[in-house]
Design a protein around this motif. Structure first.
Motif, PDB file in Angstrom:
ATOM      1  N   VAL A 385       0.822  -1.218   0.000  1.00 41.80           N
ATOM      2  CA  VAL A 385       0.000   0.000   0.000  1.00 41.80           C
ATOM      3  C   VAL A 385       0.854   1.266   0.000  1.00 41.80           C
ATOM      4  CG1 VAL A 385      -1.917  -1.128   1.194  1.00 41.80           C
ATOM      5  CG2 VAL A 385      -0.170   0.087   2.529  1.00 41.80           C
ATOM      6  N   VAL A 386       2.155   1.156   0.280  1.00 41.69           N
ATOM      7  CA  VAL A 386       3.018   2.335   0.359  1.00 41.69           C
ATOM      8  C   VAL A 386       3.253   2.894  -1.037  1.00 41.69           C
ATOM      9  CG1 VAL A 386       5.313   3.195   0.982  1.00 41.69           C
ATOM     10  CG2 VAL A 386       4.112   1.602   2.502  1.00 41.69           C
ATOM     11  N   CYS A 387       3.049   4.192  -1.175  1.00 39.05           N
ATOM     12  CA  CYS A 387       3.049   4.858  -2.482  1.00 39.05           C
ATOM     13  C   CYS A 387       4.389   4.731  -3.206  1.00 39.05           C
ATOM     14  CB  CYS A 387       2.698   6.332  -2.321  1.00 39.05           C
ATOM     15  SG  CYS A 387       3.963   7.316  -1.474  1.00 39.05           S
ATOM     16  N   ALA A 388       4.343   5.030  -4.502  1.00 39.60           N
ATOM     17  CA  ALA A 388       5.566   5.010  -5.305  1.00 39.60           C
ATOM     18  C   ALA A 388       6.509   6.125  -4.899  1.00 39.60           C
ATOM     19  CB  ALA A 388       5.215   5.133  -6.788  1.00 39.60           C
ATOM     20  N   GLY A 389       5.961   7.238  -4.424  1.00 40.73           N
ATOM     21  CA  GLY A 389       6.815   8.348  -4.004  1.00 40.73           C
ATOM     22  C   GLY A 389       6.132   9.676  -4.198  1.00 40.73           C
ATOM     23  N   HIS A 390       6.924  10.736  -4.246  1.00 41.30           N
ATOM     24  CA  HIS A 390       6.433  12.103  -4.397  1.00 41.30           C
ATOM     25  C   HIS A 390       6.906  12.682  -5.728  1.00 41.30           C
ATOM     26  CE1 HIS A 390       6.515  11.872   0.182  1.00 41.30           C
ATOM     27  NE2 HIS A 390       5.249  11.979  -0.144  1.00 41.30           N
ATOM     28  N   LEU A 391       5.964  13.246  -6.470  1.00 43.65           N
ATOM     29  CA  LEU A 391       6.274  13.868  -7.748  1.00 43.65           C
ATOM     30  C   LEU A 391       7.044  15.162  -7.513  1.00 43.65           C
ATOM     31  CD1 LEU A 391       5.815  13.814 -10.864  1.00 43.65           C
ATOM     32  CD2 LEU A 391       3.736  15.168 -10.446  1.00 43.65           C
ATOM     33  N   GLN A 392       8.158  15.321  -8.240  1.00 38.74           N
ATOM     34  CA  GLN A 392       8.998  16.497  -8.086  1.00 38.74           C
ATOM     35  C   GLN A 392       8.745  17.494  -9.215  1.00 38.74           C
ATOM     36  OE1 GLN A 392      11.087  16.479  -5.176  1.00 38.74           O
ATOM     37  NE2 GLN A 392       9.625  14.796  -4.935  1.00 38.74           N
ATOM     38  N   GLU A 393       9.303  18.683  -9.067  1.00 39.09           N
ATOM     39  CA  GLU A 393       9.121  19.736 -10.068  1.00 39.09           C
ATOM     40  C   GLU A 393       9.616  19.322 -11.443  1.00 39.09           C
ATOM     41  OE1 GLU A 393       7.748  22.677 -10.005  1.00 39.09           O
ATOM     42  OE2 GLU A 393       7.403  23.081  -7.877  1.00 39.09           O
ATOM     43  N   ASP A 394      10.672  18.488 -11.473  1.00 36.17           N
ATOM     44  CA  ASP A 394      11.248  18.082 -12.750  1.00 36.17           C
ATOM     45  C   ASP A 394      10.539  16.890 -13.374  1.00 36.17           C
ATOM     46  OD1 ASP A 394      12.054  16.052 -11.083  1.00 36.17           O
ATOM     47  OD2 ASP A 394      14.209  16.439 -11.252  1.00 36.17           O
ATOM     48  N   GLY A 395       9.460  16.433 -12.737  1.00 37.21           N
ATOM     49  CA  GLY A 395       8.704  15.311 -13.274  1.00 37.21           C
ATOM     50  C   GLY A 395       9.152  13.957 -12.765  1.00 37.21           C
ATOM     51  N   LEU A 396      10.259  13.900 -12.034  1.00 34.20           N
ATOM     52  CA  LEU A 396      10.722  12.635 -11.469  1.00 34.20           C
ATOM     53  C   LEU A 396       9.968  12.331 -10.184  1.00 34.20           C
ATOM     54  CD1 LEU A 396      14.582  12.997 -12.020  1.00 34.20           C
ATOM     55  CD2 LEU A 396      12.914  11.769 -13.442  1.00 34.20           C
ATOM     56  N   VAL A 397       9.990  11.062  -9.801  1.00 37.73           N
ATOM     57  CA  VAL A 397       9.317  10.619  -8.583  1.00 37.73           C
ATOM     58  C   VAL A 397      10.368  10.210  -7.560  1.00 37.73           C
ATOM     59  CG1 VAL A 397       7.718   8.954  -7.562  1.00 37.73           C
ATOM     60  CG2 VAL A 397       7.277   9.853  -9.855  1.00 37.73           C
ATOM     61  N   ARG A 398      10.354  10.882  -6.421  1.00 40.71           N
ATOM     62  CA  ARG A 398      11.299  10.558  -5.352  1.00 40.71           C
ATOM     63  C   ARG A 398      10.616   9.612  -4.374  1.00 40.71           C
ATOM     64  NH1 ARG A 398      12.483  15.479  -2.182  1.00 40.71           N
ATOM     65  NH2 ARG A 398      10.744  14.773  -0.890  1.00 40.71           N
ATOM     66  N   ALA A 399      11.262   8.496  -4.077  1.00 43.95           N
ATOM     67  CA  ALA A 399      10.676   7.487  -3.197  1.00 43.95           C
ATOM     68  C   ALA A 399      10.310   8.092  -1.855  1.00 43.95           C
ATOM     69  CB  ALA A 399      11.648   6.331  -3.006  1.00 43.95           C
ATOM     70  N   ALA A 400       9.131   7.710  -1.339  1.00 46.75           N
ATOM     71  CA  ALA A 400       8.699   8.179  -0.026  1.00 46.75           C
ATOM     72  C   ALA A 400       9.244   7.291   1.081  1.00 46.75           C
ATOM     73  CB  ALA A 400       7.171   8.208   0.041  1.00 46.75           C
ATOM     74  N   ALA A 401       9.431   6.007   0.781  1.00 48.80           N
ATOM     75  CA  ALA A 401       9.945   5.063   1.765  1.00 48.80           C
ATOM     76  C   ALA A 401      11.464   4.975   1.673  1.00 48.80           C
ATOM     77  CB  ALA A 401       9.327   3.686   1.546  1.00 48.80           C
ATOM     78  N   GLY A 402      12.082   4.446   2.711  1.00 50.75           N
ATOM     79  CA  GLY A 402      13.519   4.239   2.699  1.00 50.75           C
ATOM     80  C   GLY A 402      13.893   3.046   1.841  1.00 50.75           C
ATOM     81  N   ALA A 403      15.176   2.807   1.728  1.00 51.44           N
ATOM     82  CA  ALA A 403      15.659   1.692   0.908  1.00 51.44           C
ATOM     83  C   ALA A 403      15.146   0.345   1.415  1.00 51.44           C
ATOM     84  CB  ALA A 403      17.198   1.703   0.880  1.00 51.44           C
ATOM     85  N   ASP A 404      14.837   0.264   2.713  1.00 51.56           N
ATOM     86  CA  ASP A 404      14.324  -0.965   3.297  1.00 51.56           C
ATOM     87  C   ASP A 404      12.805  -1.088   3.177  1.00 51.56           C
ATOM     88  OD1 ASP A 404      13.644   1.055   5.013  1.00 51.56           O
ATOM     89  OD2 ASP A 404      14.609   0.207   6.784  1.00 51.56           O
ATOM     90  N   GLY A 405      12.171  -0.108   2.509  1.00 52.91           N
ATOM     91  CA  GLY A 405      10.730  -0.163   2.288  1.00 52.91           C
ATOM     92  C   GLY A 405       9.881   0.444   3.370  1.00 52.91           C
ATOM     93  N   TRP A 406      10.487   0.901   4.474  1.00 55.64           N
ATOM     94  CA  TRP A 406       9.710   1.464   5.576  1.00 55.64           C
ATOM     95  C   TRP A 406       9.401   2.934   5.314  1.00 55.64           C
ATOM     96  CZ3 TRP A 406       7.360  -1.375   9.104  1.00 55.64           C
ATOM     97  CH2 TRP A 406       7.856  -2.635   9.408  1.00 55.64           C
ATOM     98  N   LEU A 407       8.121   3.289   5.457  1.00 53.48           N
ATOM     99  CA  LEU A 407       7.646   4.661   5.301  1.00 53.48           C
ATOM    100  C   LEU A 407       7.545   5.319   6.669  1.00 53.48           C
ATOM    101  CD1 LEU A 407       6.202   6.925   3.555  1.00 53.48           C
ATOM    102  CD2 LEU A 407       4.056   5.813   4.245  1.00 53.48           C
TER     103      LEU A 407
END
Length: 562
Positions: A385-407
């Protein structure tokens, strides 16, 4: 902690929608404004709209911004965009022109779909942008400015799409075949305490993981009724009445706002029902107005009058629910299941459930979801259920969770026997000048226990003690005034009435009696106007936007420390 394995997730929203249109073609899907669409009729509209969008050049991954009152049109346009692999974005109808401009600019929207003249006026700033929208669709033909060639009607969009489908019946289905579970299904601009900050990217896999887990918990059968009354920019509304509705083959009934929902509930009698705390407060007031129910038959009659006699899973979320409300409904034989989640967790992460309710907690994790508490008390979530991330100004998506998957959720809480209790937002905790920590929601719930008080904000970070801003309840305050012989129902006048102010003083005293010394309110002010999303004090989910209020009422707060 995790309750059970995650469901297998290989579907997408358009694939499940097409399943419903094929296997449940004649069953009801949507009811709005006195009309009901079957799944087959909804599918015809979605195909027409998707073909019309394709004719306007809408491509996979591009965004469509939607701003309408609740109704079938917004739902159909939303689903139609996903059939092309495009990304629908719902904007709250109360958003300011500046907020609309910022969302349109940030999301690089290609098309806007609006409802009426009011919405068109709100979009004036966005439409003046240098890289403004290419096309604007308006449901109300009379609201279209004659001089702007970017505008076209909803009817024209459908007619054009239908004509293209007659020439090429597979036009949309070829595009739908390319949609995969990890494609974005929506972007939600989720407001924090200072406004719209986070552009949360959710995938088909995310929202269907939440929908599948929710169905396992609620046991919702096909064709059961649901009620959509909050704006579809509200994540819980989208989760329950778009994604879960398609997943569960539900029948969605539309209305606008809590007051209308209270009237419509007895007509819908939903199997599952999500209510923000404000909704449960309204229903509780109606229940209390009835004669005391002692027998099972009398309790059923009260629930029937509210429209909840057929509800198997009635949930509350977005903010803590007062214990007295939980106890009131439990006494009627109706459990309210407090849930918890965020936009980043697709709206859901934990819930109480039938046969496993613990008051004061937000339950246990949904199937496939893990929850743990970090060293500093912050609640962390992991799962599909954890989202893909946050949309940035440049159109890229920055992960919301850490590398271990924890939000990192920003909420503070603890776990006992598998049940999660949320104590507050990490960023909203008050630490006074004595170094004592106060959870503002505890203070605010104690104040709002009095029916005169609709909203309250506790303040005191870095200050010697807590003060509060109080807003009268728009519904109960006039009724209270009439019952006490006060000759006005105007909120501004009531906020200055000596009898009302004395009653609020007593409410504050009662709240203080239940609070620890560090949380007691030493001064308060009754404000002369209501709070809402339009004024900026509340988010679309009806949460306090604390920093907005702090700024807006800075002078008042300073005076309370004078």
């Amino acid at each position: 902690m995790s309750t059970s394995p995650a469901p297998t997730l290989t579907a997408t929203i358009p694939h499940l929608f097409e399943r419903n249109a094929t296997e449940h073609r004649d069953h009801p899907a949507l009811t709005a404004d006195g009309r009901t669409w079957s799944w087959g009729e909804a599918a015809e509209a979605v195909q027409d709209l998707a073909a019309g969008f394709a004719d306007l050049g809408l491509q996979r991954g591009q965004t469509v911004v939607l701003m309408m009152s609740n109704g079938a049109e917004q739902w159909l346009a939303d689903v139609a965009a996903t059939h092309l692999g495009a990304v629908p974005i719902a904007v709250h109808p109360a958003s300011s022109s500046g907020e609309i401009r910022d969302v349109t600019r940030h999301s690089r929207a290609h098309i806007a779909v609006l409802g009426n003249a009011h919405h068109v006026r709100r979009w004036s700033a966005a439409l003046r942008e240098p890289d403004a929208l290419g096309h604007v669709i308006v449901v109300d033909e009379a609201a279209i400015p004659a001089e702007d060639t970017r505008f076209r009607t909803w009817a024209t969009l459908r007619e054009r799409g239908g004509g293209l489908l007659r020439q090429d019946p597979e036009l949309v289905r070829r595009r739908t075949a390319d949609v995969v579970p990890d494609d974005p299904v929506t972007v939600l601009y989720s407001p924090d305490a200072i406004g719209m900050q986070r552009a949360v990217v959710l995938t088909h896999r995310n929202v269907l993981a939440a929908a599948s887990a929710r169905q396992l918990v609620t046991g919702a059968p096909p064709h059961s009724g649901t009620l959509c009354y909050l704006p579809m920019a509200h994540m819980s509304e989208r989760a329950g009445n778009v994604y879960s509705a398609i997943h569960d083959v539900a029948h969605v009934h539309f209305c606008n706002g809590i007051a209308e929902a209270v009237r419509v509930l007895p007509q819908v009698r939903p199997h599952t029902f999500f209510g923000v705390p404000r909704m449960w407060e309204r229903l509780a007031a109606l229940a209390r107005a009835q004669p005391t129910a002692h027998t099972a038959a009398e309790k059923h009659e009260v629930l029937s009058g509210l429209g909840l006699d057929g509800t198997v899973w009635g949930a509350s979320g977005a903010a803590p629910l007062r214990r007295d409300l939980l106890e009131l409904f439990s006494g009627l034989g109706f459990d309210i299941f407090e849930t918890w989640g965020s936009t980043e967790s697709s709206g859901w992460a934990t819930t109480n459930r039938p046969g496993a309710v613990r008051f004061g907690t937000v339950g246990t994790p949904l199937p496939g979801v893990e929850v743990r508490i970090d060293e500093d008390g912050e609640v962390l979530v992991r799962g599909p259920v954890v989202c893909a991330g946050h949309l940035q100004e440049d159109g890229l998506v920055r992960a919301a969770a850490g590398a271990d998957g924890w939000l990192r959720t920003g909420d503070v809480g603890h776990v006992d026997d598998g049940y999660l209790t949320i104590t507050d937002r990490k960023s909203e905790l008050i630490i006074n000048s004595h170094g004592e920590t106060v959870a503002p929601s505890v203070v605010e719930n104690a104040l709002r226990a009095h029916p005169l008080i609709g909203h309250a904000l506790a303040f005191g970070d870095g200050r010697p003690h807590v003060v509060a801003l109080v807003v009268l309840d728009e519904d109960t305050a006039p009724a209270w005034a009439a019952a006490h012989g006060i000759g006005t129902t105007d909120l501004a006048e009531l906020a200055r009435d000596a009898q009302v102010l004395a009653e609020v003083d007593r409410a504050v005293d009662a709240a203080n009696a239940a609070l620890g010394s560090s949380g007691q309110v030493r001064a308060h002010r009754v404000l002369d106007r209501p709070w809402g999303a339009a004024g900026g004090e509340l988010s679309p989910a009806l949460k306090l936007r604390r920093r907005v209020i702090h700024t807006k009422y800075a002078e008042v707060l300073d005076e309370l420390y004078g």
